[in-house]
Scaffold this motif. Structure first.
Motif, mmCIF file in Angstrom:
data_model
loop_
_atom_site.group_PDB
_atom_site.id
_atom_site.type_symbol
_atom_site.label_atom_id
_atom_site.label_comp_id
_atom_site.label_asym_id
_atom_site.label_seq_id
_atom_site.Cartn_x
_atom_site.Cartn_y
_atom_site.Cartn_z
ATOM 1 N N GLN A 14 24.694 -13.105 -23.299
ATOM 2 C CA GLN A 14 23.620 -12.398 -24.001
ATOM 3 C C GLN A 14 22.247 -12.935 -23.586
ATOM 4 O O GLN A 14 21.274 -12.185 -23.511
ATOM 5 C CB GLN A 14 23.772 -12.537 -25.524
ATOM 6 C CG GLN A 14 25.082 -12.031 -26.071
ATOM 7 C CD GLN A 14 26.151 -13.128 -26.140
ATOM 8 O OE1 GLN A 14 26.229 -14.012 -25.290
ATOM 9 N NE2 GLN A 14 27.001 -13.050 -27.157
ATOM 10 N N GLU A 17 21.482 -11.579 -20.098
ATOM 11 C CA GLU A 17 21.108 -10.169 -20.207
ATOM 12 C C GLU A 17 19.678 -10.027 -20.722
ATOM 13 O O GLU A 17 18.901 -9.210 -20.206
ATOM 14 C CB GLU A 17 22.083 -9.436 -21.127
ATOM 15 C CG GLU A 17 23.471 -9.295 -20.543
ATOM 16 C CD GLU A 17 24.514 -8.887 -21.579
ATOM 17 O OE1 GLU A 17 24.148 -8.484 -22.708
ATOM 18 O OE2 GLU A 17 25.707 -8.967 -21.243
ATOM 19 N N THR A 20 17.277 -10.903 -17.984
ATOM 20 C CA THR A 20 17.185 -9.820 -17.005
ATOM 21 C C THR A 20 16.270 -8.713 -17.517
ATOM 22 O O THR A 20 15.421 -8.203 -16.779
ATOM 23 C CB THR A 20 18.590 -9.268 -16.694
ATOM 24 O OG1 THR A 20 19.381 -10.329 -16.150
ATOM 25 C CG2 THR A 20 18.531 -8.122 -15.700
#
Length: 170
Positions: A14, A17, A20
């Motif tokens: 998580q 992510e 990103t």
């Protein structure tokens, strides 16, 4: 379960992510980006401190020592339990980043009591210029032994600190 430092394990998916998503496009640096400004607003709201300065740092040690450096001059002492995180797990970083402030260990367990804190505070500043000045009270919540201070216990400890005009670091 692995209860060591989060610095020694892999990054949770998580987090990768979220990084990103945050890594899209060009944005202003040094805290002027929308994401940092949003986090700042959320923290100010959460702590009901609309003018609080917010500095995001990469580790708990950085957060602790930078906070203590703001609260404690080099000639003072930080009051903490013998099992405080700043004493057991931060490799003398508090002493280094405060410019040499010492740690005064309060009591003989992982939690301070108002009585042991008062005794330790009154024991300092008794040697004139040859001893440290009274500095902040540092409370480790959740303790290194897995114990938790109740809200009443925290209020009692902070009340003692306030009696002596000392800041509190949690």
């Amino acid at each position: 379960m692995f209860f060591a430092s989060d610095n020694s394990g892999p990054v949770p998916p998580q987090v990768l992510e979220a990084m990103t998503r945050a890594n899209a496009g060009h944005v202003a640096g040094y805290g002027a980006d929308d994401l940092t400004l949003s986090v700042t607003r959320r923290l100010r709201d959460l702590f009901e401190a609309p003018e609080a300065a917010v500095y995001l740092v990469p580790t708990g040690t950085a957060a602790n020592v930078l906070s203590l450096a703001c609260l404690c001059p080099p000639y003072a002492t930080v009051f903490c339990s013998p099992a405080a995180h700043i004493h057991e797990d931060e490799c003398n970083a508090p002493e280094f980043f405060t410019g040499g402030a010492k740690l005064t260990l309060v009591g003989d367990s992982d939690r301070m009591t108002p009585e042991t804190l008062r005794t330790a505070i009154e024991g300092e500043e008794t040697r004139g210029v040859h001893g440290p000045k009274r500095g902040p009270v540092s409370i480790t919540q959740l303790t290194e032994r897995g114990n938790v201070y109740s809200m009443d216990e925290l209020r009692a400890l902070t009340s003692v600190a306030k009696e002596y005009g000392l800041p509190v670091h949690l």
